[in-house]
Design a protein around this motif. Structure first.
Motif, short mmCIF file in Angstrom:
data_model
loop_
_atom_site.label_atom_id
_atom_site.label_comp_id
_atom_site.label_asym_id
_atom_site.label_seq_id
_atom_site.Cartn_x
_atom_site.Cartn_y
_atom_site.Cartn_z
N ARG A 105 -20.95 -21.91 21.44
CA ARG A 105 -21.11 -20.47 21.20
C ARG A 105 -20.47 -19.66 22.32
O ARG A 105 -19.80 -18.65 22.06
N ARG A 106 -20.66 -20.10 23.55
CA ARG A 106 -20.05 -19.41 24.68
C ARG A 106 -18.53 -19.51 24.60
O ARG A 106 -17.82 -18.54 24.94
N GLY A 107 -18.03 -20.66 24.20
CA GLY A 107 -16.59 -20.84 24.07
C GLY A 107 -16.00 -19.95 23.00
O GLY A 107 -14.90 -19.40 23.17
N VAL A 108 -16.73 -19.79 21.89
CA VAL A 108 -16.27 -18.91 20.82
C VAL A 108 -16.15 -17.48 21.34
O VAL A 108 -15.17 -16.77 21.06
N SER A 109 -17.14 -17.04 22.11
CA SER A 109 -17.13 -15.68 22.65
C SER A 109 -15.98 -15.47 23.62
O SER A 109 -15.44 -14.35 23.73
N ALA A 111 -13.06 -17.19 23.59
CA ALA A 111 -11.76 -17.58 23.04
C ALA A 111 -10.94 -16.37 22.61
O ALA A 111 -11.47 -15.42 22.04
N ALA A 112 -9.64 -16.44 22.89
CA ALA A 112 -8.71 -15.41 22.44
C ALA A 112 -7.67 -16.02 21.51
O ALA A 112 -6.58 -15.47 21.34
N THR A 113 -8.01 -17.15 20.92
CA THR A 113 -7.11 -17.87 20.02
C THR A 113 -7.83 -18.13 18.70
O THR A 113 -8.98 -17.73 18.51
N ILE A 114 -7.16 -18.86 17.81
CA ILE A 114 -7.79 -19.20 16.53
C ILE A 114 -8.54 -20.53 16.61
O ILE A 114 -9.00 -21.04 15.59
N ASP A 115 -8.71 -21.08 17.80
CA ASP A 115 -9.38 -22.38 17.94
C ASP A 115 -10.77 -22.41 17.30
O ASP A 115 -11.11 -23.40 16.65
N TYR A 156 -11.76 -27.97 18.82
CA TYR A 156 -13.16 -28.10 19.25
C TYR A 156 -13.22 -28.31 20.77
O TYR A 156 -14.02 -27.68 21.47
N CYS A 157 -12.36 -29.20 21.28
CA CYS A 157 -12.34 -29.47 22.72
C CYS A 157 -12.00 -28.21 23.52
O CYS A 157 -12.60 -27.95 24.57
N TYR A 189 -12.88 -31.63 29.01
CA TYR A 189 -12.70 -31.20 27.63
C TYR A 189 -11.28 -30.70 27.39
O TYR A 189 -10.67 -30.97 26.35
N SER A 190 -10.75 -29.96 28.37
CA SER A 190 -9.39 -29.45 28.24
C SER A 190 -8.40 -30.60 28.14
O SER A 190 -7.47 -30.59 27.32
N THR A 191 -8.58 -31.62 28.99
CA THR A 191 -7.70 -32.78 28.97
C THR A 191 -7.82 -33.53 27.64
O THR A 191 -6.81 -33.93 27.05
N LEU A 192 -9.04 -33.70 27.15
CA LEU A 192 -9.23 -34.35 25.87
C LEU A 192 -8.53 -33.58 24.75
O LEU A 192 -7.91 -34.18 23.86
N GLY A 193 -8.63 -32.27 24.80
CA GLY A 193 -7.96 -31.45 23.80
C GLY A 193 -6.45 -31.68 23.80
O GLY A 193 -5.82 -31.81 22.74
N GLN A 194 -5.87 -31.74 24.99
CA GLN A 194 -4.43 -31.98 25.10
C GLN A 194 -4.07 -33.36 24.58
O GLN A 194 -3.06 -33.54 23.87
#
Length: 209
Positions: A105-109, A111-115, A156-157, A189-194
């Motif tokens: 939820r915090r990440g959604v708030s 985020a400035a992308t469509i992720d 998600y990551c 998480y950022s590394t996993l996303g990449q």
């Protein structure tokens, strides 16, 4: 190509931060390739809903222990490495679903992308919604477009990374140790996303090992 079904003897793995290697890299990589491709080929080829659910359920049961050590050491250049990362995401969410939901939820708030849209968690974002999202991503691997499932996992990551970073900022003035731990979590998480995003590209261009 014919793939043999091999079952290595492995040790359990429980933590998000521990991704181990092997003393016999060549043998481990070969076995990881065989087991991961055999699993994918068998489940996608059979399309049996019960089999799909059992494979998805590996992340929340003892079955994950059987593949953890071998797959955990594989890179995102391989199917085994990609699958391990997806199962790891599910296991982490299962370990603390309330915390995962708050982080998302915090990440959604932030985020400035469509992720957040690509990740696609149900509203409201509850602990159950996060678990269901991780399960849906895994089902997509075995029943749909694997590349799309991986892109969804990568989004998600990225959302979870933003959420962990936001939590770290909030804790910074009160608990330096916790803030540092959350910052490390955000980076992982950022590394996993990449890595998962790179796996999606390799799947699409046919270079996933």
């Amino acid at each position: 190509m014919t793939r043999e079904h091999l079952r290595p003897v492995l040790q359990p793995s429980y933590t998000f931060d521990w991704i181990i290697g092997s003393d016999e890299a060549g043998a481990a990589h070969r076995l990881a390739q065989e087991t991961s491709w055999a699993l994918l080929d068998r489940v996608r080829g059979g399309a049996d809903p019960e089999v799909v659910e059992r494979v998805v359920g590996l992340a929340s049961g003892d079955g994950l222990h059987d593949i953890a050590e071998l797959w955990a050491g594989q890179t995102a250049h391989s199917l085994a490495g990609v699958l391990w990362r997806l199962y790891l995401l599910r296991r982490v969410a299962d370990a603390d679903p309330d915390g995962a939901a708050d982080q998302f939820r915090r990440g959604v708030s932030a985020a400035a992308t469509i992720d957040p849209v690509v990740a696609g968690a149900s509203e409201p974002v509850t602990s159950r919604a996060i678990i269901e999202l991780c399960d849906t991503i895994l089902r997509g691997v075995f029943t749909g477009d694997l590349g799309a499932a991986l892109e969804r996992a990568a989004s998600y990551c990225r959302v979870m990374a933003l959420g962990a970073a936001d939590l770290a900022d909030n804790r910074d003035a009160h608990d330096d140790e916790l803030a540092a731990s959350l910052t490390t979590r955000a980076l992982r998480y950022s590394t996993l996303g990449q890595e998962i995003h790179a796996g999606a590209r390799r799947w699409r261009d046919g270079t996933l090992a």
